[in-house]
Motif scaffolding. Structure first.
Motif, short mmCIF file in Angstrom:
data_model
loop_
_atom_site.label_atom_id
_atom_site.label_comp_id
_atom_site.label_asym_id
_atom_site.label_seq_id
_atom_site.Cartn_x
_atom_site.Cartn_y
_atom_site.Cartn_z
N SER A 226 74.43 47.07 15.02
CA SER A 226 74.03 48.43 15.41
C SER A 226 72.85 48.84 14.55
N TYR A 227 72.07 49.78 15.09
CA TYR A 227 70.90 50.30 14.35
C TYR A 227 70.99 51.81 14.29
N LEU A 228 70.93 52.34 13.07
CA LEU A 228 70.95 53.78 12.86
C LEU A 228 69.58 54.20 12.35
N ALA A 229 68.90 55.01 13.15
CA ALA A 229 67.61 55.55 12.74
C ALA A 229 67.79 57.01 12.39
N VAL A 230 67.03 57.49 11.41
CA VAL A 230 67.02 58.90 11.03
C VAL A 230 65.57 59.37 11.09
N ARG A 231 65.36 60.56 11.63
CA ARG A 231 63.98 61.06 11.75
C ARG A 231 63.34 61.14 10.36
N GLY A 232 62.20 60.49 10.21
CA GLY A 232 61.53 60.37 8.91
C GLY A 232 61.63 58.98 8.33
N LEU B 3 64.50 45.02 19.55
CA LEU B 3 64.46 45.97 20.66
C LEU B 3 65.34 47.19 20.37
N SER B 4 66.53 46.94 19.82
CA SER B 4 67.43 48.06 19.50
C SER B 4 66.90 48.88 18.34
N HIS B 5 66.31 48.20 17.34
CA HIS B 5 65.68 48.90 16.21
C HIS B 5 64.58 49.83 16.72
N ASP B 6 63.70 49.32 17.59
CA ASP B 6 62.60 50.13 18.11
C ASP B 6 63.13 51.31 18.93
N ALA B 7 64.18 51.04 19.73
CA ALA B 7 64.74 52.10 20.58
C ALA B 7 65.31 53.23 19.72
N ARG C 59 81.38 58.61 15.65
CA ARG C 59 81.96 59.95 15.47
C ARG C 59 81.21 60.68 14.37
N VAL C 60 81.11 62.00 14.53
CA VAL C 60 80.58 62.88 13.48
C VAL C 60 81.67 63.89 13.16
N ASP C 61 82.17 63.82 11.93
CA ASP C 61 83.33 64.64 11.52
C ASP C 61 84.47 64.51 12.53
N GLY C 62 84.69 63.29 13.03
CA GLY C 62 85.79 63.00 13.92
C GLY C 62 85.52 63.26 15.39
N THR C 63 84.38 63.85 15.72
CA THR C 63 84.06 64.14 17.12
C THR C 63 83.23 63.03 17.72
N LEU C 64 83.67 62.55 18.87
CA LEU C 64 83.00 61.43 19.52
C LEU C 64 81.57 61.80 19.91
N GLN C 65 80.64 60.89 19.66
CA GLN C 65 79.23 61.10 19.98
C GLN C 65 78.74 59.96 20.88
N GLY C 66 77.67 60.20 21.60
CA GLY C 66 77.10 59.19 22.47
C GLY C 66 76.18 58.25 21.73
N LEU C 67 76.15 56.99 22.20
CA LEU C 67 75.19 56.02 21.68
C LEU C 67 73.89 56.15 22.47
N ASN C 68 72.84 55.54 21.92
CA ASN C 68 71.54 55.46 22.60
C ASN C 68 70.99 56.82 22.96
N SER C 69 71.31 57.82 22.15
CA SER C 69 70.83 59.17 22.40
C SER C 69 70.56 59.86 21.07
N THR C 70 69.88 60.99 21.15
CA THR C 70 69.52 61.72 19.94
C THR C 70 70.68 62.62 19.49
N LEU C 71 71.02 62.54 18.21
CA LEU C 71 72.14 63.30 17.65
C LEU C 71 71.65 64.13 16.48
N VAL C 72 72.37 65.21 16.19
CA VAL C 72 72.11 66.00 14.98
C VAL C 72 73.36 65.95 14.12
N VAL C 73 73.19 65.53 12.87
CA VAL C 73 74.28 65.51 11.90
C VAL C 73 73.95 66.55 10.84
N ARG C 74 74.76 67.60 10.77
CA ARG C 74 74.50 68.68 9.84
C ARG C 74 74.80 68.27 8.40
#
Length: 284
Positions: free
Chosen positions: A113-119, A37-41, A82-97
């Motif tokens: 935990s499950y980390l998905a990347v577009r593609g 379920l978490s993988h699909d989400a 965290r991304v470069d030390g800045t706190l990020q939200g879970l269960n939401s869409t993020l952009v990592v430059r």
């Protein structure tokens, strides 16, 4: 370069998708994400098809660097992201430059935990799946620092939502009795439901060994011929302490299965940490 570079892994980090169903007859289990379920989400949040490969991170500790502007999402266990030390939200869409580092800490709840990347994570498929099967050895090896993961182009349309509800804490797992409940007395079947069961440290992608104050005693002492096993099976070895089979379970077993955890609750079981107490409730 569309890639992610692994800088650090926790206790275990593997590539997972929805597994390779249909090969049990040649001794290959389905495998795939333990908490499907978490993988699909996670895939939904980045607009991937549900069978795109993600990273399954067991007990946190993952650090990776994006080599391009990546759209990612983290679901499952409650970690700090965290991304470069800045706190990020879970269960939401993020952009990592490109050049930024994403970090996942040890979870305060849950195990995976499950980390998905577009593609999707683009590793060679084996029998139609990119999943790491720790039981059969199929699929890519567990990740190590220095690994570079290519990212594919297999994304679908963007989802309507950029947030999904987090998984809920579940202390009760629903089961259906069988197929070998007749190998146990009625009082033993009641005991399975009445007493709490503790998750032992002997837990991995294959299964969870449980411990109860009273063991489950068989009504029959005869030998059971090996038979097919399924995801969520509660197999009872001679010790009387049941084992709950997860994604990388063996395709056959020689101990009786008293009950099977429902498909809807197997994902919750995959998030149980050692020391957690659970109960079973019969349905059907």
């Amino acid at each position: 370069m569309r890639a992610l570079t692994v800088l650090q892994t926790g206790p275990l980090c593997t590539v997972q998708d929805r597994g390779r169903p249909g090969y049990a007859s040649i001794g290959v289990g389905r495998s795939g994400a333990a908490d499907r379920l978490s993988h699909d989400a996670a895939n939904r949040l980045v607009g991937n098809n549900s069978d795109a490969a993600t990273l399954e991170v067991t007990f946190g500790g993952l650090n990776l660097r994006a080599e391009f502007d990546a759209v990612v999402a983290v679901t499952g266990a409650h970690v700090i992201c965290r991304v470069d030390g800045t706190l990020q939200g879970l269960n939401s869409t993020l952009v990592v430059r490109a050049g930024q580092v994403l970090e996942l800490t040890t979870p305060t709840w849950g195990l995976r935990s499950y980390l998905a990347v577009r593609g999707g994570i683009d590793v060679p498929a084996v029998l139609g799946s990119r999943a790491t099967d720790t039981m059969s050895g199929l699929g890519p090896a567990a990740l190590s620092a220095g690994d570079v993961l290519n990212v594919g182009n297999g994304s679908g349309e963007w989802p309507a939502a950029d947030f999904v509800p987090p998984p809920s804490t579940r202390a009760t797992l629903h089961v259906t009795f069988g197929p070998r409940e007749n190998w146990f007395t009625e009082s033993t079947r009641s005991l399975l439901l009445e007493q709490p069961w503790t998750v032992t440290p002997d837990t991995d992608r294959v299964g969870i060994r449980l411990d109860g104050s009273e063991p489950l005693v068989r009504a029959l002492d005869s030998e059971l011929a090996s038979e097919g096993m399924v995801l969520g099976a509660l197999q009872v070895p001679p010790s009387g302490q049941p084992v709950l089979f997860l994604a990388d379970h063996p395709v056959t077993g020689g101990y009786p299965v008293i009950a099977v955890v429902t498909a809807a609750d197997v994902s919750a079981a995959a998030q149980l940490t050692p020391g957690t107490q659970i109960r079973f409730r019969a349905v059907g």
